[in-house]
Scaffold this active site. Structure first.
Site, mmCIF file in Angstrom:
data_model
loop_
_atom_site.group_PDB
_atom_site.id
_atom_site.type_symbol
_atom_site.label_atom_id
_atom_site.label_comp_id
_atom_site.label_asym_id
_atom_site.label_seq_id
_atom_site.Cartn_x
_atom_site.Cartn_y
_atom_site.Cartn_z
ATOM 1 N N ASP A 15 82.600 6.420 -3.791
ATOM 2 C CA ASP A 15 82.956 7.459 -4.762
ATOM 3 C C ASP A 15 81.901 8.558 -4.680
ATOM 4 O OD1 ASP A 15 84.150 8.858 -6.767
ATOM 5 O OD2 ASP A 15 83.599 7.485 -8.376
ATOM 6 N N ASP A 111 87.795 12.502 -3.039
ATOM 7 C CA ASP A 111 86.392 12.090 -3.165
ATOM 8 C C ASP A 111 86.174 10.591 -3.318
ATOM 9 O OD1 ASP A 111 87.538 11.974 -5.670
ATOM 10 O OD2 ASP A 111 85.764 12.695 -6.719
ATOM 11 N N GLU A 112 87.199 9.784 -3.124
ATOM 12 C CA GLU A 112 86.967 8.340 -3.188
ATOM 13 C C GLU A 112 87.954 7.584 -2.316
ATOM 14 O OE1 GLU A 112 87.869 6.211 -6.842
ATOM 15 O OE2 GLU A 112 88.984 7.933 -7.598
#
Length: 369
Positions: A15, A111-112
């Site tokens: 993350d 983003d993860e």
């Protein structure tokens, strides 16, 4: 490749830390070390916070918060508009780093992502060492930081990645999972929203240990199908596999307006723009859907959704806009103040067969609001 019986998977959840804000601070030295909000402007009626730097979070600013509220919490905060093209480019570079270790990568957003490194490409063997190397590569090559959670399943790995942010790495091994889950507050369980958490607390259920006291049929009685999931997960049982080709469930576009819409003409004009955006994206990714969903948020932040499904897949503008208008009319929008409108298409069918190498899921994540 399936994991042999009686062995544990090695799952990493990566993350990125305050991703949009971190990219902005990396690219603009003047933004470093100050409270930074990426999102809509607080001027006029105001937008919404997409993300905030850790300097801004100290003032209580959080994602999805109205920008006006963020400005009240931190009057000296700096606001910048999101640059999605830049974030998407960085996200692709991050995934290139992931691919050095495994092809089993399931992106959740820009983003993860989950990584299954049970059988890693470099034969490193240790998921903790792989997580360390990925974090270091992101720092060295992209000048950004990421947090990682390492465990034997997706649920625990995701929770672990959030424990020591920013730039954290947390490992929760098989023998520690049940005790960890028992101590976990119910609102920390992914999939438990505010409403469900409040319902649980009213029932005297504050931690995983409390949930564990209820038999499965009792959990199902109170929480529906999710009760089965709660029963398993509080015991650390999550058999979901990392899915590198996860099917795209929906494609959407929405807009929060500078001023409330109060006339049908204004609403239909904005719906027209949103429908054209959705139509263009469907064509770009060679998709057709069978369901149109209209999202309406009013000035008091009350939100509703309405949908209509068809037997045959569609991707044309006329079907999308006419359905959206009908759904809007059915909400009786006269004399109402509308803050946001959105249209999503789901229940997909493709226009024509695609090559297996194409992965529209990763690209569409930018548009799945």
């Amino acid at each position: 490749m399936e994991t042999p019986p009686h062995t544990h998977r090695k799952i990493i959840h990566i993350d990125m830390d305050a991703f949009y804000a971190s990219v902005e601070q990396r690219d603009n030295p003047e933004l470093r070390g100050i409270p930074l909000v990426v999102g809509g402007s607080p001027e006029g009626r105001g937008g919404v916070v997409a993300t905030a730097s850790y300097e801004a979070r100290k003032f209580g600013i959080r994602s999805a918060m109205p920008s006006k509220q963020a400005l009240q919490l931190c009057p000296h905060a700096t606001f910048v508009r999101p640059r999605f093209a830049a974030y998407k480019e960085v996200s692709q570079k991050i995934r290139e780093i992931f691919s050095r270790y495994t092809d089993l990568v399931e992106p959740l957003s820009l983003d993860e992502a989950y990584l299954d490194v049970t059988n890693d490409k470099q034969n490193i063997g240790s998921a903790i060492d792989i997580a360390k190397q990925i974090k270091q590569a992101i720092k060295d090559e992209l000048q950004l930081t990421a947090s990682a959670g390492v465990s034997i399943n997706k649920f625990v790995a995701k929770i672990a990645s959030d424990i020591n942010k920013p730039d954290g790495l947390t490992f929760i091994g098989p023998s520690a999972i049940e005790a960890f889950m028992e101590k976990l507050a119910v609102e920390k369980f992914h999939g438990v929203g505010k409403v469900t958490a409040e319902k649980m607390k009213k029932m005297g259920l504050h931690t995983g240990a409390d949930l564990k006291q209820l038999p499965e049929d009792e959990l199902v009685k109170h929480f529906g199908k999710a009760g089965h999931f709660y029963y398993r997960i509080v015991r650390g049982d999550d058999q979901r596999e990392v899915q590198p080709d996860r099917e795209t469930k929906s494609l959407a576009a929405e807009d929060t307006f500078a001023y409330d819409l109060t006339t049908i003409e204004e609403m239909e004009a904005e719906l027209d723009k949103i429908a054209r955006t959705v139509c263009d994206r469907l064509q770009k990714y060679n998709l057709k859907g069978r369901t149109v969903t209209l999202k309406v948020k009013y000035s008091d932040f009350k939100q509703i959704t309405r949908n209509r499904s068809y037997t045959s897949p569609f991707g044309d503008f006329e079907t999308i806009i006419s359905t959206a208008r009908q759904l809007l009319t059915a909400t009786n929008p006269e004399d109402k103040k509308i803050r946001l409108l959105g249209i999503s298409i789901s229940n997909f069918g493709e226009l024509e067969p695609k090559q297996k190498t194409e992965k529209p899921t990763d690209q569409l994540k930018l548009f799945n609001f």
